[in-house]
Design a protein around this motif. Structure first.
Motif, PDB file in Angstrom:
ATOM      1  N   SER A  82       0.804  -1.221   0.000  1.00 45.55           N
ATOM      2  CA  SER A  82       0.000   0.000   0.000  1.00 45.55           C
ATOM      3  C   SER A  82       0.841   1.278   0.000  1.00 45.55           C
ATOM      4  CB  SER A  82      -0.950   0.007   1.203  1.00 45.55           C
ATOM      5  OG  SER A  82      -0.219  -0.096   2.419  1.00 45.55           O
ATOM      6  N   LEU A  83       2.120   1.185   0.304  1.00 50.21           N
ATOM      7  CA  LEU A  83       2.989   2.360   0.214  1.00 50.21           C
ATOM      8  C   LEU A  83       3.684   2.463  -1.148  1.00 50.21           C
ATOM      9  CD1 LEU A  83       4.592   2.608   3.777  1.00 50.21           C
ATOM     10  CD2 LEU A  83       2.899   4.126   2.732  1.00 50.21           C
ATOM     11  N   GLY A  84       3.301   1.598  -2.068  1.00 47.06           N
ATOM     12  CA  GLY A  84       3.754   1.724  -3.448  1.00 47.06           C
ATOM     13  C   GLY A  84       5.259   1.779  -3.586  1.00 47.06           C
TER      14      GLY A  84
ATOM     15  N   LEU B  93      11.628   1.711  -2.803  1.00 51.09           N
ATOM     16  CA  LEU B  93      12.796   2.535  -2.507  1.00 51.09           C
ATOM     17  C   LEU B  93      13.522   2.050  -1.256  1.00 51.09           C
ATOM     18  CD1 LEU B  93      11.323   6.065  -3.295  1.00 51.09           C
ATOM     19  CD2 LEU B  93      13.055   4.828  -4.601  1.00 51.09           C
ATOM     20  N   ALA B  94      12.777   1.621  -0.259  1.00 48.70           N
ATOM     21  CA  ALA B  94      13.416   1.085   0.943  1.00 48.70           C
ATOM     22  C   ALA B  94      14.234  -0.156   0.616  1.00 48.70           C
ATOM     23  CB  ALA B  94      12.358   0.769   1.999  1.00 48.70           C
TER      24      ALA B  94
ATOM     25  N   PRO C   9      17.831   0.392   6.102  1.00 49.45           N
ATOM     26  CA  PRO C   9      18.596   1.444   5.423  1.00 49.45           C
ATOM     27  C   PRO C   9      18.611   2.727   6.237  1.00 49.45           C
ATOM     28  CG  PRO C   9      16.456   1.163   4.388  1.00 49.45           C
ATOM     29  CD  PRO C   9      16.596   0.048   5.379  1.00 49.45           C
ATOM     30  N   ARG C  10      19.593   3.586   5.943  1.00 48.49           N
ATOM     31  CA  ARG C  10      19.672   4.871   6.637  1.00 48.49           C
ATOM     32  C   ARG C  10      20.130   5.939   5.664  1.00 48.49           C
ATOM     33  NH1 ARG C  10      24.656   2.541  10.131  1.00 48.49           N
ATOM     34  NH2 ARG C  10      26.374   3.133   8.749  1.00 48.49           N
ATOM     35  N   LEU C  11      19.871   7.173   6.049  1.00 45.79           N
ATOM     36  CA  LEU C  11      20.252   8.323   5.227  1.00 45.79           C
ATOM     37  C   LEU C  11      20.900   9.388   6.105  1.00 45.79           C
ATOM     38  CD1 LEU C  11      17.153   8.525   2.849  1.00 45.79           C
ATOM     39  CD2 LEU C  11      19.461   7.775   2.260  1.00 45.79           C
ATOM     40  N   ASP C  12      21.884   8.970   6.859  1.00 44.30           N
ATOM     41  CA  ASP C  12      22.593   9.899   7.734  1.00 44.30           C
ATOM     42  C   ASP C  12      23.596  10.745   6.963  1.00 44.30           C
ATOM     43  OD1 ASP C  12      21.230   8.779   9.877  1.00 44.30           O
ATOM     44  OD2 ASP C  12      22.811   7.299  10.259  1.00 44.30           O
ATOM     45  N   ARG C  13      24.188  10.170   5.906  1.00 47.23           N
ATOM     46  CA  ARG C  13      25.230  10.865   5.143  1.00 47.23           C
ATOM     47  C   ARG C  13      24.823  10.921   3.676  1.00 47.23           C
ATOM     48  NH1 ARG C  13      30.094   7.249   7.405  1.00 47.23           N
ATOM     49  NH2 ARG C  13      28.398   5.740   7.171  1.00 47.23           N
ATOM     50  N   VAL C  14      24.167  12.009   3.323  1.00 47.54           N
ATOM     51  CA  VAL C  14      23.699  12.227   1.949  1.00 47.54           C
ATOM     52  C   VAL C  14      24.529  13.347   1.325  1.00 47.54           C
ATOM     53  CG1 VAL C  14      21.740  12.884   0.494  1.00 47.54           C
ATOM     54  CG2 VAL C  14      21.374  11.480   2.551  1.00 47.54           C
TER      55      VAL C  14
ATOM     56  N   ALA D 288      10.530   7.081   2.952  1.00 51.11           N
ATOM     57  CA  ALA D 288      10.546   5.629   2.758  1.00 51.11           C
ATOM     58  C   ALA D 288      11.300   4.938   3.877  1.00 51.11           C
ATOM     59  CB  ALA D 288      11.188   5.296   1.405  1.00 51.11           C
ATOM     60  N   VAL D 289      12.452   5.493   4.261  1.00 50.57           N
ATOM     61  CA  VAL D 289      13.251   4.909   5.337  1.00 50.57           C
ATOM     62  C   VAL D 289      12.525   5.022   6.670  1.00 50.57           C
ATOM     63  CG1 VAL D 289      15.380   5.220   6.674  1.00 50.57           C
ATOM     64  CG2 VAL D 289      15.459   5.232   4.171  1.00 50.57           C
ATOM     65  N   ALA D 290      11.910   6.193   6.929  1.00 53.32           N
ATOM     66  CA  ALA D 290      11.207   6.386   8.198  1.00 53.32           C
ATOM     67  C   ALA D 290      10.042   5.410   8.337  1.00 53.32           C
ATOM     68  CB  ALA D 290      10.716   7.824   8.299  1.00 53.32           C
ATOM     69  N   CYS D 291       9.295   5.224   7.263  1.00 52.38           N
ATOM     70  CA  CYS D 291       8.170   4.287   7.324  1.00 52.38           C
ATOM     71  C   CYS D 291       8.669   2.860   7.536  1.00 52.38           C
ATOM     72  CB  CYS D 291       7.345   4.365   6.038  1.00 52.38           C
ATOM     73  SG  CYS D 291       6.356   5.864   5.884  1.00 52.38           S
ATOM     74  N   HIS D 292       9.695   2.480   6.782  1.00 55.48           N
ATOM     75  CA  HIS D 292      10.179   1.113   6.898  1.00 55.48           C
ATOM     76  C   HIS D 292      10.760   0.826   8.274  1.00 55.48           C
ATOM     77  CE1 HIS D 292      11.772  -2.749   5.765  1.00 55.48           C
ATOM     78  NE2 HIS D 292      12.928  -2.391   6.280  1.00 55.48           N
ATOM     79  N   ASN D 293      11.582   1.717   8.769  1.00 57.19           N
ATOM     80  CA  ASN D 293      12.266   1.470  10.037  1.00 57.19           C
ATOM     81  C   ASN D 293      11.402   1.757  11.250  1.00 57.19           C
ATOM     82  OD1 ASN D 293      14.440   0.959   8.379  1.00 57.19           O
ATOM     83  ND2 ASN D 293      15.630   2.742   8.995  1.00 57.19           N
ATOM     84  N   GLY D 294      10.459   2.702  11.114  1.00 54.67           N
ATOM     85  CA  GLY D 294       9.747   3.188  12.283  1.00 54.67           C
ATOM     86  C   GLY D 294       8.354   2.638  12.499  1.00 54.67           C
ATOM     87  N   MET D 295       7.725   2.105  11.451  1.00 55.68           N
ATOM     88  CA  MET D 295       6.370   1.599  11.629  1.00 55.68           C
ATOM     89  C   MET D 295       6.354   0.370  12.535  1.00 55.68           C
ATOM     90  SD  MET D 295       4.621   1.884   7.835  1.00 55.68           S
ATOM     91  CE  MET D 295       3.112   1.066   8.385  1.00 55.68           C
ATOM     92  N   ALA D 296       5.264   0.209  13.230  1.00 51.48           N
ATOM     93  CA  ALA D 296       5.087  -0.983  14.062  1.00 51.48           C
ATOM     94  C   ALA D 296       4.633  -2.158  13.206  1.00 51.48           C
ATOM     95  CB  ALA D 296       4.048  -0.713  15.146  1.00 51.48           C
TER      96      ALA D 296
END
Length: 338
Positions: free
Chosen positions: A41-43, A48-49, A61-66, A319-327
């Motif tokens: 549902s997040l298409g 991308l994750a 995944p992380r995006l600390d150093r972009v 994308a990263v926040a949803c993947h890593n942070g969702m319950a």
């Protein structure tokens, strides 16, 4: 000394590209299946994750150093009247980047990307490709090496872009040489030429193709015959990012054309890249199709400067926040499907 001593060194690097991590991508898909949402549902956020995880080789995944790299170069073909702007604008825009006054400065700030602008011998334009090779082999290798060495190891994401008056003409010539068709298929209005200028630009591309017809079987010779230093640097940076395990966002038509020769060397050479957007420049849709790249945005942009590539970074952060942070369903005590 150049990182690449000859063209075969680039070919050998392409022959030995590291693969992404299947296990990390699988871990993302497995986690996506148990998060509190209907499957898929997040298409493309889910896609991308998984893409980031694959090329970062980590299940979360992380995006600390972009980082955003903008390479700038000047083109001798501008003497053919292919741009309404003089070549002096390239250096002036580099100054604008340095003082923080360009669009990319604002977008990079919003995206949380470190911006670096690398001028490539602006006082020394490439040769007019209708008269000669744009670069000698030594000049091309030096430019590729600068791009290669510009990539910071350990980064999480690299956004690539360029600045260079005349470089849409160089990009159109590279695309035509790689994928067939003449100036009428690939050359567009660039920074805003009129109808007469567009006809002249298309003719210039065809003149270059005729002059260098004996080189068209070799993608690296195509890149040095028609390209610019900034395009060669993008090719080198794209290659380095793959070697360092850094996913890449390609910007528009010029950036895509700059990286395209790698696909002729190895079909999966751009698997670690995503195409940020579909440029309003005429040939970009055909080039994206030829490379089998699906653009993430279609905003009618044609600025360059890595503007669209960097604009995509907040989408990747989501994308990263949803993947890593969702319950998960179990963590949230929410019933899953039967």
């Amino acid at each position: 000394m150049s990182r690449f001593v000859d063209l075969d060194a680039i070919r050998n690097a392409c022959a030995n590209l590291p693969a992404g991590s299947d296990s990390a991508a699988t871990a993302v898909r497995n986690r996506q299946a148990i998060l509190t949402k209907p499957p898929g549902s997040l298409g493309r956020l889910e896609e991308l994750a998984a893409w980031l995880a694959r090329w970062q080789s980590r299940p979360l995944p992380r995006l600390d150093r972009v980082e955003t790299l903008v390479f700038a170069g000047n083109h001798g073909v501008t003497q053919q009247g292919v741009s309404p702007y003089p070549a002096t604008v390239t250096a002036q825009m580099v100054g604008n980047f340095s003082s923080g006054g360009a669009a990319i400065n604002q977008i990079a700030r919003v995206a949380g990307a470190v911006l670096r602008v690398i001028p490539m011998e602006l006082e020394n334009p490439t040769q007019d490709f209708t008269q000669d090779l744009a670069m000698s082999e030594a000049e091309f290798l030096h430019a590729v090496s600068i791009g290669h060495e510009a990539v910071t190891p350990g980064g999480d994401l690299l956004c690539l872009g360029e600045m260079g008056i005349g470089n849409t003409t160089a990009a159109a010539a590279i695309a035509a040489a790689l994928f067939g068709g003449g100036g009428s298929r690939w050359a567009g209005r660039g920074t805003g030429i009129d109808d007469a200028g567009l006809a002249r630009k298309r003719s210039v591309v065809d003149m270059g193709l005729d002059r260098h017809a004996d080189l068209l079987d070799d993608p690296l010779l195509i890149a040095l015959a028609f390209g610019g230093r900034e395009l060669a640097a993008i090719l080198g940076a794209t290659l380095a990012a793959r070697q360092h395990g850094i996913p890449v966002l390609l910007d528009g038509f010029v950036c895509t054309a700059a990286a395209a020769p790698l696909v002729r060397l190895r079909p999966d050479a751009l698997d670690h890249t995503m195409l940020a957007h579909l440029s309003a420049e005429a040939g970009h849709h055909a080039l994206a199709e030829a490379l089998r790249l699906r653009p993430l945005l279609d905003f009618g942009m044609r600025l360059g400067e890595a503007s669209a590539a960097t604009l995509v970074v907040p989408l990747l952060r989501a994308a990263v926040a949803c993947h890593n942070g969702m319950a998960t369903f179990a963590e949230a005590a929410v019933d899953d499907r039967d």
